[in-house]
Design a protein around this motif. Structure first.
Motif, PDB file in Angstrom:
ATOM      1  N   GLN A 134      63.055  38.375  47.275  1.00 45.82           N
ATOM      2  CA  GLN A 134      62.613  38.876  48.579  1.00 45.82           C
ATOM      3  C   GLN A 134      63.791  39.375  49.410  1.00 45.82           C
ATOM      4  O   GLN A 134      63.672  40.356  50.143  1.00 45.82           O
ATOM      5  N   SER A 135      64.939  38.705  49.285  1.00 49.69           N
ATOM      6  CA  SER A 135      66.108  39.103  50.080  1.00 49.69           C
ATOM      7  C   SER A 135      66.613  40.484  49.684  1.00 49.69           C
ATOM      8  O   SER A 135      67.267  41.166  50.483  1.00 49.69           O
ATOM      9  N   VAL A 136      66.326  40.902  48.455  1.00 50.72           N
ATOM     10  CA  VAL A 136      66.710  42.241  48.008  1.00 50.72           C
ATOM     11  C   VAL A 136      65.637  43.260  48.368  1.00 50.72           C
ATOM     12  O   VAL A 136      65.931  44.375  48.804  1.00 50.72           O
ATOM     13  N   ILE A 137      64.365  42.882  48.196  1.00 51.05           N
ATOM     14  CA  ILE A 137      63.259  43.815  48.435  1.00 51.05           C
ATOM     15  C   ILE A 137      63.074  44.110  49.916  1.00 51.05           C
ATOM     16  O   ILE A 137      62.847  45.266  50.309  1.00 51.05           O
ATOM     17  N   LEU A 138      63.168  43.090  50.761  1.00 45.56           N
ATOM     18  CA  LEU A 138      62.842  43.279  52.179  1.00 45.56           C
ATOM     19  C   LEU A 138      63.706  44.341  52.871  1.00 45.56           C
ATOM     20  O   LEU A 138      63.169  45.146  53.646  1.00 45.56           O
ATOM     21  N   PRO A 139      65.015  44.406  52.639  1.00 53.60           N
ATOM     22  CA  PRO A 139      65.783  45.488  53.269  1.00 53.60           C
ATOM     23  C   PRO A 139      65.311  46.873  52.824  1.00 53.60           C
ATOM     24  O   PRO A 139      65.315  47.816  53.630  1.00 53.60           O
ATOM     25  N   LEU A 140      64.884  47.006  51.568  1.00 51.21           N
ATOM     26  CA  LEU A 140      64.362  48.287  51.089  1.00 51.21           C
ATOM     27  C   LEU A 140      63.059  48.634  51.807  1.00 51.21           C
ATOM     28  O   LEU A 140      62.835  49.776  52.215  1.00 51.21           O
ATOM     29  N   VAL A 141      62.194  47.615  51.953  1.00 55.57           N
ATOM     30  CA  VAL A 141      60.925  47.828  52.648  1.00 55.57           C
ATOM     31  C   VAL A 141      61.171  48.180  54.110  1.00 55.57           C
ATOM     32  O   VAL A 141      60.555  49.102  54.659  1.00 55.57           O
ATOM     33  N   LEU A 158      56.012  38.963  56.104  1.00 60.14           N
ATOM     34  CA  LEU A 158      55.866  40.183  55.302  1.00 60.14           C
ATOM     35  C   LEU A 158      56.264  39.915  53.850  1.00 60.14           C
ATOM     36  O   LEU A 158      55.548  40.300  52.922  1.00 60.14           O
ATOM     37  N   GLY A 159      57.392  39.243  53.650  1.00 56.48           N
ATOM     38  CA  GLY A 159      57.843  38.951  52.294  1.00 56.48           C
ATOM     39  C   GLY A 159      56.843  38.109  51.525  1.00 56.48           C
ATOM     40  O   GLY A 159      56.522  38.406  50.370  1.00 56.48           O
TER      41      GLY A 159
END
Length: 207
Positions: A134-141, A158-159
């Motif tokens: 999630q820590s990698v995906i959330l900045p992209l989102v 959200l995550g």
């Protein structure tokens, strides 16, 4: 890691996925994995201490591959057209297209999750890895939402919601693979989550 050892490790991981998918994680043995890979128990224990450790390494590798694909999809969506703005529907569709809905992998991860729930140390390890993903995906989102003129209102929620929708809709799609409406609903649900946990940067923003 020497090339020969890395090759051995990759063959063991590939063989383990086949064995886990066919036999079920709880019924699989080190011997079955070694036989499928063409190695001895010594080769296995030179790389992994247990099937649990092997699975976590497998999960880490597949997650890294998926995260790279998601990042590429977000970059591609942001590069579309001449405008700086991103169409949220297009971005979501691009990202979902690179997230595999894989029958074998879903079966294996579901079985391992049930196994982990019986072992506190594995439960902690899985929760930590989910948080790392999630820590990698959330900045992209967040980046895609910002380019679409929206700001995240509750990052943590959200995550968790994205993970819940992914897991739930994956099961639905796999159970009814010929239902195009089920697959379409997967995209719609992701968009609902993105919109419900974000808000327009201005009242006139409708994306």
């Amino acid at each position: 890691m020497p090339r020969s050892r890395a090759h051995t490790r990759e063959r063991l991981l590939a063989a383990a996925l086949d064995v886990f998918a066919e036999e079920g994680f709880g019924r699989s043995t080190v011997e079955q994995v070694c036989e499928r890979a063409g190695y001895t128990r010594g080769a296995f224990y030179s790389n992994f201490t247990s099937l649990d450790e092997l699975f976590l390494a497998m999960w880490e590798g597949r997650s890294a591959q998926m995260l790279r694909a998601i990042e590429d999809a977000v970059v591609a969506a942001e590069s579309d057209g001449e405008s700086d703005a991103v169409d949220l529907d297009v971005a979501a569709a691009r990202v979902l297209s690179v997230i595999p809905v894989d029958d074998r992998w879903y079966r294996v991860t579901s079985e391992f999750t049930a196994h982990a729930l019986r072992h506190p140390e594995l439960r902690v390890a899985m929760a930590e890895r989910e948080a790392a993903i999630q820590s990698v995906i959330l900045p992209l989102v967040e980046s895609a939402l910002a380019r679409a003129g929206r700001s995240v209102t509750d990052r943590s929620a959200l995550g968790r919601a994205l993970v819940a929708v992914h897991d739930g809709t994956t099961a639905q799609v796999l159970l009814e693979p010929d239902r195009t409406d089920v697959a379409a609903a997967r995209t719609d649900l992701f968009l609902c989550v993105l919109r419900n946990y974000s808000e327009p940067n201005s009242p006139s923003e409708n994306k």
